[in-house]
Design a protein around this motif. Structure first.
Motif, PDB file in Angstrom:
ATOM      1  N   VAL A 177      -7.733  -4.295  16.061  1.00 38.06           N
ATOM      2  CA  VAL A 177      -7.982  -2.888  16.384  1.00 38.06           C
ATOM      3  C   VAL A 177      -7.000  -1.988  15.645  1.00 38.06           C
ATOM      4  N   GLY A 178      -5.724  -2.378  15.632  1.00 35.09           N
ATOM      5  CA  GLY A 178      -4.705  -1.556  14.980  1.00 35.09           C
ATOM      6  C   GLY A 178      -4.920  -1.424  13.491  1.00 35.09           C
ATOM      7  N   MET A 179      -5.305  -2.514  12.823  1.00 32.90           N
ATOM      8  CA  MET A 179      -5.523  -2.450  11.376  1.00 32.90           C
ATOM      9  C   MET A 179      -6.752  -1.624  11.031  1.00 32.90           C
ATOM     10  N   ILE A 180      -7.820  -1.774  11.815  1.00 29.77           N
ATOM     11  CA  ILE A 180      -9.039  -0.996  11.554  1.00 29.77           C
ATOM     12  C   ILE A 180      -8.775   0.496  11.771  1.00 29.77           C
ATOM     13  N   LEU A 181      -8.082   0.828  12.870  1.00 33.01           N
ATOM     14  CA  LEU A 181      -7.761   2.234  13.121  1.00 33.01           C
ATOM     15  C   LEU A 181      -6.801   2.778  12.064  1.00 33.01           C
ATOM     16  N   SER A 182      -5.915   1.921  11.531  1.00 35.37           N
ATOM     17  CA  SER A 182      -4.993   2.368  10.484  1.00 35.37           C
ATOM     18  C   SER A 182      -5.749   2.844   9.256  1.00 35.37           C
ATOM     19  N   SER A 183      -6.889   2.199   8.978  1.00 36.58           N
ATOM     20  CA  SER A 183      -7.691   2.614   7.814  1.00 36.58           C
ATOM     21  C   SER A 183      -8.327   3.985   8.019  1.00 36.58           C
ATOM     22  N   LEU A 184      -8.361   4.431   9.285  1.00 40.58           N
ATOM     23  CA  LEU A 184      -8.969   5.724   9.617  1.00 40.58           C
ATOM     24  C   LEU A 184      -7.941   6.775   9.985  1.00 40.58           C
ATOM     25  N   ALA A 185      -6.646   6.433   9.899  1.00 36.55           N
ATOM     26  CA  ALA A 185      -5.590   7.342  10.341  1.00 36.55           C
ATOM     27  C   ALA A 185      -5.654   8.662   9.574  1.00 36.55           C
ATOM     28  N   PRO A 186      -5.659   9.807  10.298  1.00 37.98           N
ATOM     29  CA  PRO A 186      -5.780  11.100   9.621  1.00 37.98           C
ATOM     30  C   PRO A 186      -4.469  11.642   9.077  1.00 37.98           C
ATOM     31  N   ASN A 187      -3.330  11.114   9.558  1.00 41.66           N
ATOM     32  CA  ASN A 187      -2.037  11.635   9.116  1.00 41.66           C
ATOM     33  C   ASN A 187      -0.974  10.559   9.278  1.00 41.66           C
ATOM     34  N   VAL A 188       0.203  10.840   8.758  1.00 44.37           N
ATOM     35  CA  VAL A 188       1.275   9.850   8.739  1.00 44.37           C
ATOM     36  C   VAL A 188       1.804   9.571  10.141  1.00 44.37           C
ATOM     37  N   GLU A 189       1.791  10.593  11.018  1.00 42.01           N
ATOM     38  CA  GLU A 189       2.287  10.385  12.378  1.00 42.01           C
ATOM     39  C   GLU A 189       1.427   9.375  13.124  1.00 42.01           C
ATOM     40  N   THR A 190       0.110   9.500  12.986  1.00 42.85           N
ATOM     41  CA  THR A 190      -0.792   8.534  13.625  1.00 42.85           C
ATOM     42  C   THR A 190      -0.593   7.143  13.036  1.00 42.85           C
ATOM     43  N   LEU A 250      10.433   5.333   8.233  1.00 38.03           N
ATOM     44  CA  LEU A 250       9.941   5.233   9.613  1.00 38.03           C
ATOM     45  C   LEU A 250       8.727   4.316   9.691  1.00 38.03           C
ATOM     46  N   ILE A 251       7.856   4.374   8.678  1.00 37.12           N
ATOM     47  CA  ILE A 251       6.666   3.514   8.668  1.00 37.12           C
ATOM     48  C   ILE A 251       7.090   2.048   8.612  1.00 37.12           C
ATOM     49  N   PHE A 252       8.028   1.728   7.738  1.00 39.86           N
ATOM     50  CA  PHE A 252       8.497   0.343   7.632  1.00 39.86           C
ATOM     51  C   PHE A 252       9.182  -0.104   8.929  1.00 39.86           C
ATOM     52  N   SER A 253       9.989   0.767   9.503  1.00 34.78           N
ATOM     53  CA  SER A 253      10.715   0.410  10.730  1.00 34.78           C
ATOM     54  C   SER A 253       9.786   0.305  11.930  1.00 34.78           C
ATOM     55  N   ALA A 254       8.708   1.089  11.935  1.00 37.21           N
ATOM     56  CA  ALA A 254       7.801   1.105  13.082  1.00 37.21           C
ATOM     57  C   ALA A 254       7.210  -0.269  13.348  1.00 37.21           C
ATOM     58  N   GLY A 255       6.829  -0.967  12.278  1.00 38.77           N
ATOM     59  CA  GLY A 255       6.291  -2.310  12.466  1.00 38.77           C
ATOM     60  C   GLY A 255       7.306  -3.250  13.073  1.00 38.77           C
ATOM     61  N   ALA A 275       0.810  -1.220   0.000  1.00 41.40           N
ATOM     62  CA  ALA A 275       0.000   0.000   0.000  1.00 41.40           C
ATOM     63  C   ALA A 275       0.843   1.270   0.000  1.00 41.40           C
ATOM     64  N   ALA A 276       2.161   1.128   0.197  1.00 40.91           N
ATOM     65  CA  ALA A 276       3.031   2.297   0.354  1.00 40.91           C
ATOM     66  C   ALA A 276       2.910   3.321  -0.781  1.00 40.91           C
ATOM     67  N   PRO A 277       2.897   2.895  -2.054  1.00 43.01           N
ATOM     68  CA  PRO A 277       2.792   3.913  -3.114  1.00 43.01           C
ATOM     69  C   PRO A 277       1.514   4.735  -3.036  1.00 43.01           C
ATOM     70  N   TYR A 278       0.455   4.157  -2.488  1.00 43.11           N
ATOM     71  CA  TYR A 278      -0.845   4.833  -2.453  1.00 43.11           C
ATOM     72  C   TYR A 278      -0.949   5.804  -1.281  1.00 43.11           C
ATOM     73  N   PHE A 279      -0.547   5.360  -0.059  1.00 42.89           N
ATOM     74  CA  PHE A 279      -0.636   6.321   1.042  1.00 42.89           C
ATOM     75  C   PHE A 279       0.516   7.341   0.979  1.00 42.89           C
ATOM     76  N   SER A 280       1.597   7.000   0.274  1.00 44.59           N
ATOM     77  CA  SER A 280       2.659   7.982   0.070  1.00 44.59           C
ATOM     78  C   SER A 280       2.139   9.157  -0.760  1.00 44.59           C
ATOM     79  N   GLU A 281       1.367   8.848  -1.783  1.00 44.92           N
ATOM     80  CA  GLU A 281       0.766   9.896  -2.610  1.00 44.92           C
ATOM     81  C   GLU A 281      -0.327  10.629  -1.852  1.00 44.92           C
ATOM     82  N   HIS A 282      -1.117   9.883  -1.052  1.00 46.62           N
ATOM     83  CA  HIS A 282      -2.234  10.464  -0.306  1.00 46.62           C
ATOM     84  C   HIS A 282      -1.754  11.511   0.689  1.00 46.62           C
ATOM     85  N   TRP A 283      -0.630  11.204   1.382  1.00 43.80           N
ATOM     86  CA  TRP A 283      -0.113  12.104   2.422  1.00 43.80           C
ATOM     87  C   TRP A 283       1.148  12.852   1.982  1.00 43.80           C
ATOM     88  N   SER A 284       1.591  12.660   0.759  1.00 43.65           N
ATOM     89  CA  SER A 284       2.855  13.232   0.286  1.00 43.65           C
ATOM     90  C   SER A 284       3.995  12.837   1.227  1.00 43.65           C
TER      91      SER A 284
END
Length: 436
Positions: free
Chosen positions: A96-109, A58-63, A41-50
Protein backbone atom coordinates in the motif's frame (compact mmCIF):
# COMPACT_ATOMS: atom_id res chain seq x y z
CA UNK A 1 2.08 -41.07 17.80
CA UNK A 2 4.46 -39.07 19.97
CA UNK A 3 3.38 -36.78 22.78
CA UNK A 4 6.52 -34.63 22.79
CA UNK A 5 8.26 -32.60 20.15
CA UNK A 6 10.68 -34.94 18.37
CA UNK A 7 14.38 -34.36 18.15
CA UNK A 8 15.30 -33.30 14.63
CA UNK A 9 19.08 -33.19 14.85
CA UNK A 10 19.44 -35.49 11.82
CA UNK A 11 16.29 -34.30 10.07
CA UNK A 12 16.73 -34.32 6.28
CA UNK A 13 16.07 -31.24 4.17
CA UNK A 14 12.63 -31.46 2.55
CA UNK A 15 10.81 -29.42 -0.08
CA UNK A 16 8.81 -27.50 2.54
CA UNK A 17 12.04 -26.39 4.22
CA UNK A 18 13.38 -25.10 0.90
CA UNK A 19 10.19 -23.32 -0.19
CA UNK A 20 9.76 -21.61 3.19
CA UNK A 21 13.32 -20.29 3.19
CA UNK A 22 12.75 -19.24 -0.44
CA UNK A 23 9.71 -17.20 0.66
CA UNK A 24 11.86 -15.53 3.33
CA UNK A 25 14.57 -14.84 0.72
CA UNK A 26 12.05 -13.21 -1.64
CA UNK A 27 10.55 -11.05 1.12
CA UNK A 28 14.03 -9.85 2.11
CA UNK A 29 14.82 -9.22 -1.55
CA UNK A 30 11.73 -7.02 -1.88
CA UNK A 31 12.69 -5.18 1.30
CA UNK A 32 16.19 -4.49 -0.01
CA UNK A 33 14.76 -3.18 -3.28
CA UNK A 34 12.17 -0.99 -1.52
CA UNK A 35 14.82 0.59 0.72
CA UNK A 36 17.24 1.38 -2.13
CA UNK A 37 14.66 2.51 -4.70
CA UNK A 38 14.29 5.84 -2.96
CA UNK A 39 18.03 6.49 -3.33
CA UNK A 40 18.00 5.54 -7.02
CA UNK A 41 14.92 7.67 -7.69
CA UNK A 42 16.12 10.66 -5.63
CA UNK A 43 17.57 12.67 -8.55
CA UNK A 44 14.27 12.38 -10.42
CA UNK A 45 11.77 13.28 -7.70
CA UNK A 46 14.19 15.96 -6.45
CA UNK A 47 13.87 17.65 -9.84
CA UNK A 48 10.11 16.95 -10.01
CA UNK A 49 9.41 18.67 -6.67
CA UNK A 50 12.49 20.94 -6.49
CA UNK A 51 13.49 19.13 -3.32
CA UNK A 52 16.05 20.92 -1.15
CA UNK A 53 19.00 18.98 0.29
CA UNK A 54 17.40 19.28 3.75
CA UNK A 55 14.15 17.71 2.53
CA UNK A 56 16.06 14.99 0.73
CA UNK A 57 17.79 14.16 4.00
CA UNK A 58 14.37 13.93 5.69
CA UNK A 59 13.17 11.51 2.99
CA UNK A 60 16.15 9.22 3.56
CA UNK A 61 15.80 9.42 7.35
CA UNK A 62 12.03 8.86 7.26
CA UNK A 63 12.44 5.30 6.04
CA UNK A 64 14.94 4.53 8.82
CA UNK A 65 12.58 6.01 11.44
CA UNK A 66 9.75 3.79 10.21
CA UNK A 67 12.00 0.73 10.12
CA UNK A 68 13.12 1.36 13.70
CA UNK A 69 9.53 1.73 14.96
CA UNK A 70 8.46 -1.38 13.02
CA UNK A 71 11.30 -3.49 14.44
CA UNK A 72 10.72 -2.33 18.01
CA UNK A 73 6.94 -2.20 18.27
CA UNK A 74 5.32 -4.21 15.44
CA UNK A 75 7.71 -7.16 15.13
CA UNK A 76 6.99 -8.37 18.72
CA UNK A 77 3.40 -9.14 17.70
CA UNK A 78 4.80 -12.05 15.66
CA UNK A 79 5.51 -13.79 18.97
CA UNK A 80 1.78 -13.68 19.84
CA UNK A 81 -0.10 -13.78 16.53
CA UNK A 82 2.41 -15.70 14.43
CA UNK A 83 5.26 -15.12 12.01
CA UNK A 84 3.04 -15.66 8.98
CA UNK A 85 0.37 -13.22 10.17
CA UNK A 86 2.95 -10.51 10.82
CA UNK A 87 4.66 -11.09 7.47
CA UNK A 88 1.29 -10.73 5.70
CA UNK A 89 0.60 -7.51 7.62
CA UNK A 90 4.07 -6.16 6.83
CA UNK A 91 3.72 -7.01 3.14
CA UNK A 92 0.34 -5.25 3.02
CA UNK A 93 1.84 -2.12 4.57
CA UNK A 94 4.72 -2.13 2.08
CA UNK A 95 2.46 -2.74 -0.94
CA UNK A 96 0.00 0.00 0.00
CA UNK A 97 2.78 2.43 0.92
CA UNK A 98 4.72 1.93 -2.31
CA UNK A 99 1.62 2.26 -4.50
CA UNK A 100 0.52 5.42 -2.69
CA UNK A 101 4.09 6.77 -2.97
CA UNK A 102 3.73 6.66 -6.75
CA UNK A 103 0.69 8.93 -6.38
CA UNK A 104 2.13 11.32 -3.77
CA UNK A 105 1.23 14.93 -4.69
CA UNK A 106 4.04 16.59 -2.72
CA UNK A 107 7.22 15.93 -0.79
CA UNK A 108 5.52 16.14 2.62
CA UNK A 109 3.14 13.30 1.73
CA UNK A 110 6.04 11.31 0.30
CA UNK A 111 8.00 11.65 3.56
CA UNK A 112 5.01 10.38 5.54
CA UNK A 113 4.67 7.41 3.20
CA UNK A 114 8.37 6.57 3.63
CA UNK A 115 7.76 6.27 7.37
CA UNK A 116 4.74 4.06 6.65
CA UNK A 117 6.69 1.77 4.30
CA UNK A 118 9.48 1.61 6.86
CA UNK A 119 7.05 0.22 9.43
CA UNK A 120 6.45 -2.77 7.18
CA UNK A 121 10.12 -3.29 6.33
CA UNK A 122 11.24 -3.10 9.97
CA UNK A 123 8.70 -5.64 11.17
CA UNK A 124 9.24 -7.87 8.13
CA UNK A 125 13.00 -8.30 8.64
CA UNK A 126 12.59 -9.62 12.18
CA UNK A 127 9.71 -11.93 11.26
CA UNK A 128 11.34 -13.60 8.27
CA UNK A 129 14.56 -14.07 10.26
CA UNK A 130 12.65 -15.99 12.93
CA UNK A 131 10.70 -18.03 10.39
CA UNK A 132 13.79 -18.99 8.39
CA UNK A 133 15.56 -20.04 11.58
CA UNK A 134 12.62 -22.15 12.71
CA UNK A 135 12.03 -23.77 9.31
CA UNK A 136 15.34 -25.51 8.80
CA UNK A 137 16.86 -28.64 10.34
CA UNK A 138 19.09 -27.56 13.26
CA UNK A 139 22.32 -28.25 11.36
CA UNK A 140 21.28 -25.85 8.59
CA UNK A 141 19.63 -23.07 10.60
CA UNK A 142 22.53 -20.64 10.30
CA UNK A 143 22.66 -21.30 6.55
CA UNK A 144 18.89 -20.84 6.22
CA UNK A 145 18.98 -17.44 7.96
CA UNK A 146 21.94 -16.18 5.92
CA UNK A 147 20.30 -17.35 2.68
CA UNK A 148 17.13 -15.49 3.65
CA UNK A 149 19.13 -12.42 4.68
CA UNK A 150 21.13 -12.44 1.43
CA UNK A 151 17.92 -11.59 -0.39
CA UNK A 152 18.21 -8.05 1.00
CA UNK A 153 21.58 -7.48 -0.67
CA UNK A 154 20.47 -9.05 -3.95
CA UNK A 155 17.32 -6.92 -3.89
CA UNK A 156 19.48 -3.82 -3.62
CA UNK A 157 21.49 -4.93 -6.68
CA UNK A 158 18.37 -5.73 -8.69
CA UNK A 159 16.78 -2.42 -7.69
CA UNK A 160 19.72 -0.53 -9.15
CA UNK A 161 19.63 -2.42 -12.43
CA UNK A 162 15.84 -2.08 -12.71
CA UNK A 163 15.88 1.61 -11.80
CA UNK A 164 18.43 2.45 -14.49
CA UNK A 165 16.25 0.80 -17.15
CA UNK A 166 12.72 1.51 -15.89
CA UNK A 167 12.83 5.16 -14.82
CA UNK A 168 13.56 6.50 -18.35
CA UNK A 169 10.49 4.58 -19.60
CA UNK A 170 7.86 5.09 -16.88
CA UNK A 171 9.36 7.69 -14.57
CA UNK A 172 10.12 7.35 -10.88
CA UNK A 173 6.39 7.06 -10.11
CA UNK A 174 6.12 3.97 -12.29
CA UNK A 175 9.10 2.44 -10.47
CA UNK A 176 7.34 2.75 -7.11
CA UNK A 177 4.06 1.52 -8.57
CA UNK A 178 5.70 -1.63 -9.94
CA UNK A 179 7.41 -2.27 -6.60
CA UNK A 180 4.08 -2.02 -4.79
CA UNK A 181 2.35 -4.35 -7.25
CA UNK A 182 5.09 -6.99 -6.88
CA UNK A 183 4.71 -6.85 -3.09
CA UNK A 184 0.93 -7.17 -3.47
CA UNK A 185 1.37 -10.28 -5.65
CA UNK A 186 3.27 -11.93 -2.78
CA UNK A 187 0.25 -11.65 -0.49
CA UNK A 188 -1.94 -14.44 -1.96
CA UNK A 189 1.10 -16.62 -2.67
CA UNK A 190 2.30 -16.47 0.94
CA UNK A 191 -1.23 -16.75 2.32
CA UNK A 192 -1.84 -20.09 0.62
CA UNK A 193 1.63 -21.61 0.31
CA UNK A 194 3.79 -20.30 3.19
CA UNK A 195 3.37 -22.26 6.47
CA UNK A 196 3.37 -20.95 10.01
CA UNK A 197 6.30 -21.70 12.30
CA UNK A 198 5.80 -24.98 14.15
CA UNK A 199 7.84 -23.64 17.06
CA UNK A 200 5.39 -20.77 17.35
CA UNK A 201 2.42 -23.16 17.13
CA UNK A 202 3.84 -25.40 19.86
CA UNK A 203 4.73 -22.49 22.13
CA UNK A 204 1.55 -20.40 21.73
CA UNK A 205 -0.92 -23.13 20.72
CA UNK A 206 -3.52 -21.16 18.73
CA UNK A 207 -6.65 -22.78 17.30
CA UNK A 208 -5.98 -26.03 15.37
CA UNK A 209 -2.31 -25.92 16.44
CA UNK A 210 -1.95 -29.72 16.68
CA UNK A 211 -3.44 -30.28 13.23
CA UNK A 212 -1.21 -27.60 11.68
CA UNK A 213 1.92 -28.92 13.37
CA UNK A 214 1.27 -32.50 12.25
CA UNK A 215 0.66 -31.37 8.69
CA UNK A 216 4.11 -29.78 8.65
CA UNK A 217 5.71 -32.76 10.41
CA UNK A 218 4.25 -35.06 7.77
CA UNK A 219 5.82 -32.94 5.03
CA UNK A 220 9.22 -32.77 6.76
CA UNK A 221 9.73 -36.44 7.75
CA UNK A 222 8.99 -35.98 11.47
CA UNK A 223 6.69 -38.30 13.49
CA UNK A 224 3.27 -36.76 14.30
CA UNK A 225 2.24 -35.66 17.80
CA UNK A 226 -0.74 -37.13 19.63
CA UNK A 227 -1.04 -34.13 21.98
CA UNK A 228 0.52 -30.72 22.33
CA UNK A 229 3.24 -30.21 24.96
CA UNK A 230 2.39 -28.14 28.08
CA UNK A 231 2.49 -24.39 27.61
CA UNK A 232 5.24 -22.72 29.60
CA UNK A 233 4.92 -19.02 28.86
CA UNK A 234 2.08 -16.52 29.14
CA UNK A 235 0.40 -16.50 25.74
CA UNK A 236 -1.69 -13.36 26.15
CA UNK A 237 0.87 -10.59 26.42
CA UNK A 238 3.01 -9.16 23.66
CA UNK A 239 6.63 -9.66 24.82
CA UNK A 240 8.43 -6.41 25.61
CA UNK A 241 12.04 -5.44 26.00
CA UNK A 242 11.77 -6.03 29.78
CA UNK A 243 11.62 -9.76 29.04
CA UNK A 244 14.80 -9.43 26.98
CA UNK A 245 16.47 -7.72 29.92
CA UNK A 246 15.45 -10.32 32.48
CA UNK A 247 18.38 -12.04 34.27
CA UNK A 248 18.17 -15.02 31.88
CA UNK A 249 18.76 -12.96 28.73
CA UNK A 250 20.18 -9.59 29.86
CA UNK A 251 23.87 -10.24 29.17
CA UNK A 252 23.38 -11.64 25.67
CA UNK A 253 20.73 -9.05 24.81
CA UNK A 254 23.05 -6.14 25.65
CA UNK A 255 25.91 -7.76 23.74
CA UNK A 256 23.67 -8.25 20.69
CA UNK A 257 22.48 -4.65 20.82
CA UNK A 258 26.08 -3.47 20.96
CA UNK A 259 27.12 -5.67 18.04
CA UNK A 260 24.18 -4.57 15.88
CA UNK A 261 24.76 -0.88 16.71
CA UNK A 262 28.45 -1.04 15.77
CA UNK A 263 27.89 -3.12 12.63
CA UNK A 264 25.01 -0.94 11.42
CA UNK A 265 27.15 2.16 11.99
CA UNK A 266 29.89 0.95 9.63
CA UNK A 267 27.51 -0.67 7.14
CA UNK A 268 25.36 2.39 6.62
CA UNK A 269 28.40 4.66 6.37
CA UNK A 270 29.60 2.47 3.51
CA UNK A 271 26.24 2.15 1.74
CA UNK A 272 25.68 5.92 2.01
CA UNK A 273 29.12 7.10 0.93
CA UNK A 274 30.41 4.39 -1.47
CA UNK A 275 29.16 6.29 -4.58
CA UNK A 276 30.97 9.46 -3.47
CA UNK A 277 34.08 7.44 -2.62
CA UNK A 278 33.90 5.97 -6.13
CA UNK A 279 33.80 9.45 -7.68
CA UNK A 280 36.70 10.58 -5.49
CA UNK A 281 38.64 7.54 -6.71
CA UNK A 282 38.26 8.74 -10.30
CA UNK A 283 35.11 6.91 -11.46
CA UNK A 284 32.75 8.93 -13.69
CA UNK A 285 29.58 10.02 -11.90
CA UNK A 286 27.30 8.12 -14.26
CA UNK A 287 29.09 4.89 -13.32
CA UNK A 288 29.23 5.50 -9.56
CA UNK A 289 25.93 3.64 -9.10
CA UNK A 290 27.73 0.45 -10.09
CA UNK A 291 30.01 0.83 -7.06
CA UNK A 292 26.97 0.41 -4.82
CA UNK A 293 25.81 -2.58 -6.84
CA UNK A 294 29.30 -4.13 -6.56
CA UNK A 295 29.29 -3.61 -2.79
CA UNK A 296 25.91 -5.31 -2.46
CA UNK A 297 26.87 -8.17 -4.78
CA UNK A 298 29.91 -8.79 -2.58
CA UNK A 299 27.53 -8.82 0.37
CA UNK A 300 25.33 -11.41 -1.33
CA UNK A 301 28.29 -13.74 -1.98
CA UNK A 302 29.67 -13.20 1.53
CA UNK A 303 26.35 -14.04 3.15
CA UNK A 304 26.03 -17.31 1.27
CA UNK A 305 29.59 -18.36 2.02
CA UNK A 306 29.32 -17.52 5.72
CA UNK A 307 26.07 -19.46 6.00
CA UNK A 308 27.57 -22.49 4.26
CA UNK A 309 30.63 -22.52 6.53
CA UNK A 310 28.49 -21.84 9.63
CA UNK A 311 26.71 -25.15 9.07
CA UNK A 312 30.05 -26.74 10.02
CA UNK A 313 31.89 -24.28 12.28
CA UNK A 314 31.14 -21.79 15.09
CA UNK A 315 28.94 -18.97 13.80
CA UNK A 316 30.11 -16.41 16.36
CA UNK A 317 33.77 -17.13 15.57
CA UNK A 318 33.09 -16.80 11.83
CA UNK A 319 31.42 -13.42 12.30
CA UNK A 320 34.37 -12.26 14.40
CA UNK A 321 36.80 -13.43 11.68
CA UNK A 322 34.80 -11.70 8.90
CA UNK A 323 34.64 -8.44 10.88
CA UNK A 324 38.30 -8.68 11.92
CA UNK A 325 39.50 -9.07 8.34
CA UNK A 326 37.10 -6.33 7.26
CA UNK A 327 38.77 -3.99 9.76
CA UNK A 328 42.17 -4.62 8.19
CA UNK A 329 40.89 -4.35 4.61
CA UNK A 330 39.16 -1.03 5.31
CA UNK A 331 42.33 0.46 6.78
CA UNK A 332 44.41 -0.79 3.83
CA UNK A 333 41.80 0.56 1.39
CA UNK A 334 42.16 4.01 2.93
CA UNK A 335 45.94 3.88 3.26
CA UNK A 336 46.94 2.60 -0.17
CA UNK A 337 46.25 4.46 -3.41
CA UNK A 338 44.05 2.12 -5.40
CA UNK A 339 44.19 2.05 -9.21
CA UNK A 340 40.72 2.39 -10.67
CA UNK A 341 41.06 -1.12 -12.13
CA UNK A 342 41.24 -2.57 -8.60
CA UNK A 343 38.67 -0.28 -7.03
CA UNK A 344 35.72 -2.58 -7.71
CA UNK A 345 37.65 -5.59 -6.41
CA UNK A 346 38.24 -3.83 -3.11
CA UNK A 347 34.65 -2.58 -2.86
CA UNK A 348 33.45 -6.13 -3.54
CA UNK A 349 35.77 -7.43 -0.80
CA UNK A 350 34.55 -4.90 1.75
CA UNK A 351 30.92 -5.74 0.97
CA UNK A 352 31.75 -9.45 1.15
CA UNK A 353 33.29 -9.11 4.62
CA UNK A 354 31.23 -6.38 6.27
CA UNK A 355 27.74 -7.30 5.11
CA UNK A 356 28.56 -10.99 4.90
CA UNK A 357 29.45 -10.97 8.58
CA UNK A 358 26.52 -8.66 9.30
CA UNK A 359 24.09 -11.23 7.91
CA UNK A 360 25.45 -13.72 10.41
CA UNK A 361 24.25 -11.41 13.19
CA UNK A 362 20.65 -12.20 12.22
CA UNK A 363 21.25 -15.91 12.70
CA UNK A 364 23.09 -15.26 15.97
CA UNK A 365 20.20 -13.16 17.26
CA UNK A 366 17.56 -15.72 16.26
CA UNK A 367 19.21 -18.51 18.23
CA UNK A 368 19.64 -16.54 21.46
CA UNK A 369 15.95 -16.62 22.37
CA UNK A 370 13.15 -19.21 22.65
CA UNK A 371 10.30 -19.20 20.13
CA UNK A 372 7.97 -17.19 22.39
CA UNK A 373 10.23 -14.11 22.30
CA UNK A 374 12.42 -14.81 19.26
CA UNK A 375 10.97 -12.19 16.93
CA UNK A 376 10.89 -9.67 19.77
CA UNK A 377 14.58 -10.34 20.41
CA UNK A 378 15.55 -10.00 16.75
CA UNK A 379 13.34 -6.92 16.35
CA UNK A 380 14.86 -5.08 19.30
CA UNK A 381 18.39 -6.00 18.16
CA UNK A 382 17.55 -4.51 14.76
CA UNK A 383 15.99 -1.49 16.46
CA UNK A 384 19.16 -0.89 18.49
CA UNK A 385 21.17 -1.26 15.31
CA UNK A 386 19.07 1.35 13.50
CA UNK A 387 20.41 4.02 15.85
CA UNK A 388 23.85 3.11 14.54
CA UNK A 389 22.45 3.27 11.01
CA UNK A 390 21.35 6.85 11.63
CA UNK A 391 24.54 7.88 13.43
CA UNK A 392 26.99 6.31 10.94
CA UNK A 393 26.10 8.34 7.81
CA UNK A 394 25.73 11.50 9.90
CA UNK A 395 29.19 11.05 11.44
CA UNK A 396 30.52 10.25 7.97
CA UNK A 397 29.22 13.56 6.69
CA UNK A 398 30.91 15.38 9.57
CA UNK A 399 34.27 13.64 9.12
CA UNK A 400 34.25 14.19 5.36
CA UNK A 401 33.44 17.85 6.01
CA UNK A 402 36.32 18.07 8.49
CA UNK A 403 38.68 16.93 5.77
CA UNK A 404 40.08 13.88 7.57
CA UNK A 405 40.64 12.21 4.22
CA UNK A 406 39.92 8.73 2.92
CA UNK A 407 42.32 7.05 5.35
CA UNK A 408 40.94 8.91 8.35
CA UNK A 409 37.35 8.01 7.49
CA UNK A 410 38.10 4.36 6.92
CA UNK A 411 40.08 4.12 10.17
CA UNK A 412 37.21 5.76 12.08
CA UNK A 413 34.62 3.37 10.63
CA UNK A 414 36.86 0.31 10.85
CA UNK A 415 36.78 0.70 14.64
CA UNK A 416 33.07 -0.12 15.17
CA UNK A 417 33.11 -3.14 12.83
CA UNK A 418 36.15 -4.44 14.69
CA UNK A 419 34.35 -3.84 18.00
CA UNK A 420 31.34 -5.82 16.74
CA UNK A 421 33.66 -8.73 15.96
CA UNK A 422 35.12 -8.66 19.47
CA UNK A 423 31.64 -8.58 21.01
CA UNK A 424 30.68 -11.76 19.13
CA UNK A 425 33.50 -13.64 20.88
CA UNK A 426 31.73 -13.08 24.20
CA UNK A 427 28.21 -13.94 23.00
CA UNK A 428 26.69 -17.27 24.02
CA UNK A 429 27.02 -19.81 21.25
CA UNK A 430 24.31 -22.29 22.23
CA UNK A 431 20.90 -22.07 20.60
CA UNK A 432 17.98 -21.36 22.94
CA UNK A 433 15.39 -24.07 23.02
CA UNK A 434 11.87 -23.26 22.02
CA UNK A 435 9.68 -22.70 24.97
CA UNK A 436 12.60 -22.45 27.37
Amino acid sequence: MSTVKPSSGEQPVKLLHVTTVLFCFIFNMLDGADVLLVAYAAPYFSEHWSVSPQSLGLIFSAGLVGMTIGALFIAPFADVFGRKTTILLSTSIIAVGMILSSLAPNVETFIGLRVFVGLGIGSMLASVTALASEYAPPRYRNLAVTIATSGYALGAVVAGVVAVNIIPLVGWQGLFLYAGVVSAIMLPLSLFFMPESTEFLLARQPRRALERVNRVYSATALPPLSTLPPQIEDTKKVPGFTKLLSPTYRRDTLLLWGAFFCAFMTLYFLTSWVPKIAVDAGLPKEKAIYAGATFNFGAFVGLLLLGWIAARLSLNMLIAVFFGIATLVMVLFGAVHTPIELFFVEIFSIGFLVQGGFGGLYAAAARQYPATIRTTGVGWALGAGRFGAVFGPYLGGLTIGWGVGLLGNFIIFAIPIGAAGLIMLFLKGEQAEAGA
